[in-house]
Design a protein around this motif. Sequence first.
Motif, short mmCIF file in Angstrom:
data_model
loop_
_atom_site.label_atom_id
_atom_site.label_comp_id
_atom_site.label_asym_id
_atom_site.label_seq_id
_atom_site.Cartn_x
_atom_site.Cartn_y
_atom_site.Cartn_z
N PHE A 35 0.85 16.87 -32.32
CA PHE A 35 0.60 17.45 -30.99
C PHE A 35 0.94 16.42 -29.75
O PHE A 35 1.69 16.59 -28.85
N PHE A 36 0.23 15.31 -29.99
CA PHE A 36 0.41 14.15 -28.95
C PHE A 36 0.03 12.75 -29.66
O PHE A 36 -1.08 12.59 -30.21
N GLN A 37 1.16 12.12 -29.48
CA GLN A 37 1.39 10.70 -30.57
C GLN A 37 -0.12 9.77 -30.01
O GLN A 37 -0.55 9.96 -29.13
N GLN A 102 7.35 6.67 -21.14
CA GLN A 102 6.59 5.86 -21.98
C GLN A 102 5.36 5.32 -20.92
O GLN A 102 5.28 5.21 -20.05
N CYS A 103 4.28 5.18 -21.94
CA CYS A 103 3.06 4.40 -21.28
C CYS A 103 2.36 3.27 -22.21
O CYS A 103 2.72 3.24 -23.46
N GLY A 104 1.58 2.43 -21.49
CA GLY A 104 0.99 1.28 -22.28
C GLY A 104 -0.10 1.73 -23.34
O GLY A 104 -0.23 0.99 -24.25
N ILE A 105 -0.80 3.04 -22.89
CA ILE A 105 -1.60 3.71 -24.16
C ILE A 105 -1.24 5.26 -23.92
O ILE A 105 -0.63 5.49 -22.87
N TYR A 106 -1.73 5.83 -24.82
CA TYR A 106 -1.66 7.41 -24.51
C TYR A 106 -2.97 8.15 -24.32
O TYR A 106 -3.74 7.68 -25.48
N CYS A 107 -3.31 8.37 -23.15
CA CYS A 107 -4.45 8.88 -22.96
C CYS A 107 -4.94 10.36 -23.43
O CYS A 107 -3.94 11.03 -23.15
N ARG A 108 -5.87 10.39 -24.10
CA ARG A 108 -6.08 11.79 -24.75
C ARG A 108 -6.26 12.84 -23.80
O ARG A 108 -6.06 14.00 -24.02
N PHE A 109 -6.55 12.35 -22.51
CA PHE A 109 -7.00 13.44 -21.39
C PHE A 109 -5.80 13.49 -20.56
O PHE A 109 -5.88 14.32 -19.39
N CYS A 110 -4.58 13.21 -20.94
CA CYS A 110 -3.37 13.20 -19.90
C CYS A 110 -3.16 14.75 -19.86
O CYS A 110 -3.04 15.33 -20.39
N THR A 111 -2.52 14.77 -18.43
CA THR A 111 -2.10 16.27 -17.98
C THR A 111 -0.60 16.23 -18.21
O THR A 111 -0.23 17.56 -17.92
N LYS A 115 5.18 15.96 -21.38
CA LYS A 115 6.26 14.90 -20.99
C LYS A 115 6.40 13.56 -21.49
O LYS A 115 7.25 12.91 -21.71
N VAL A 116 5.03 12.79 -21.70
CA VAL A 116 5.08 11.55 -22.22
C VAL A 116 5.17 11.32 -23.34
O VAL A 116 4.95 12.23 -24.23
N GLY A 117 5.60 10.25 -23.85
CA GLY A 117 5.73 10.01 -25.32
C GLY A 117 7.13 10.23 -25.94
O GLY A 117 7.33 9.59 -26.87
N GLY A 147 5.52 8.52 -13.92
CA GLY A 147 6.22 8.82 -15.26
C GLY A 147 5.19 9.76 -16.33
O GLY A 147 4.72 10.82 -15.75
N GLY A 148 4.96 9.35 -17.26
CA GLY A 148 4.93 7.93 -17.82
C GLY A 148 4.29 6.98 -16.90
O GLY A 148 3.73 7.07 -15.99
N ASP A 149 4.69 5.72 -17.30
CA ASP A 149 4.10 4.53 -16.74
C ASP A 149 5.41 3.75 -16.00
O ASP A 149 5.93 3.31 -17.19
N SER A 178 0.39 3.30 -11.83
CA SER A 178 0.62 2.52 -12.85
C SER A 178 -0.76 2.22 -13.36
O SER A 178 -1.74 1.75 -12.93
N LYS A 179 -0.92 2.48 -14.71
CA LYS A 179 -2.03 2.14 -15.57
C LYS A 179 -2.32 0.71 -16.19
O LYS A 179 -3.32 0.68 -16.56
N MET A 180 -1.12 0.26 -16.17
CA MET A 180 -0.91 -1.20 -16.67
C MET A 180 -2.24 -2.25 -16.35
O MET A 180 -2.56 -2.79 -17.24
S1 SF4 Z 1 0.79 9.53 -18.11
FE1 SF4 Z 1 -0.88 8.16 -17.43
S2 SF4 Z 1 -2.66 9.40 -18.09
FE2 SF4 Z 1 -0.93 10.21 -19.11
S3 SF4 Z 1 -0.73 9.19 -21.14
FE3 SF4 Z 1 0.37 7.96 -19.54
S4 SF4 Z 1 -0.87 6.45 -18.49
FE4 SF4 Z 1 -2.21 7.71 -19.74
#
Ligand code: SF4
Length: 386
Positions: A35-37, A102-111, A115-117, A147-149, A178-180
């Motif tokens: 579902f979401f890595q 791509q992101c530095g972590i994958y946030c479980r709450f991401c909207t 798209k990401v990952g 993004g992504g980040d 950026s969440k970095m």
């Molecule tokens: S786009 Fe932002 S909120 Fe979503 S997984 Fe990446 S860093 Fe987290």
Amino acid sequence: MELWQQMIRDSVHTVDQLVEKFGLDHKVAQELDGFFQARINPYYLSLIRYPGDPIWLQCVPDKKELEDFDAEEDPLMEDAMSPVPNITHRYPDRALFLVTSQCGIYCRFCTRKRKVGDHEKISMKGLESAFKYLEEHTEIRDVILSGGDPLMLTDAMLEKILQRLRQIPHIEIIRLGSKMPCVLPQRITPKLVNMLKKYHPIYCNTHFNHPWEITPESSKACQMMADAGIPMGNQMVIMKGVNDDPAVVKELVQKLLKIRVRPYYMYMADETKGANHFRTSVETGLKILEALRGHTSGLAVPHFVIDAPGGGGKIPLVPNYVLHHDEEKIILRNYQNKIYTYKNYADKNNPEGFGTKVKKNGKNGKIKKEEFKPRRIVKVPVLEEV
Ligand code: SF4
Ligand SMILES: *Cc1c(COP(=O)(O)O)cnc(C)c1O
């Protein structure tokens, strides 16, 4: 390879790791992975203090994600507002530019889970239609790299994008979303900030949700950005079990100011497939805001917004401080619930207000208004900065 890139490689991400580290059921872990890595880099992982804590909840996959499959995948209609790939253009003078998935972590709450990952690499060539769009749309004066980040790109790739954007005369400011600085502060290197500062004015909005995320490492990252002349803002999301508590948010926003990050937005968690277990009531958000305004530095108080479902954009909410409002007066309460009356002066927007002269018309006794002359320049009362 730079340290931060190695740390991405060393992230917890496989089904087996999830089972082993977090005690997830193998089948559930597999379903969640489909579902979401997962991606939990070693730095962010080190912030977890106990199972189910506010850091854990943000990054460890949970079977609750599989329970709300009816919710929208794209509640903000970002895709519908995308005139060309990688651009979301919702507001008149600014646009989001999605430069990586791509992101530095994958946030479980991401909207943006939809798209990401995905591992599809975005190349400069792939961004060409987006650059064309930005060039042609001279009304766009503010571009938000997202993004992504965007800080998942290498310095070289990011610099190419910035150079290209700086060739477009109508683009006045560039923002990084950026969440970095919070989730992988090792990404903020002297080399990066020295490159970024060649392309000013650059602003950065980062994303801290909990005071435990403010560590020596993330503090240093934010201060390096600020020292490079990049004003830092923070966008947080209110989440059940993470920060749905006025005391937690107050500690967070005060600590953010200490590391030179100005709280900017506080969002309600959006209704998104796989993330509804984080949602709270609107009242919880209003309560948090009420606990901040007046009680701590105004600089620490973010704008509380709802990103309207269906693509209406961010809509600000404020607790109700206005008890009564008519042409003549406005009755207000302050943060301590003390009540004040403020005279509402007349001006062109309120000719009936205090200070209007009226005179009787002799013939039929009707009241005729004199031509309006304000007695002095009257300021419309500002209730709350929104
Ligand atoms: S786009 Fe932002 S909120 Fe979503 S997984 Fe990446 S860093 Fe987290
Ligand atoms: C949030 C957002 C922006 C930026 O909004 P500001 O209020 O200017 O910070 C721009 N475009 C989209 C699509 C957004 O979601």
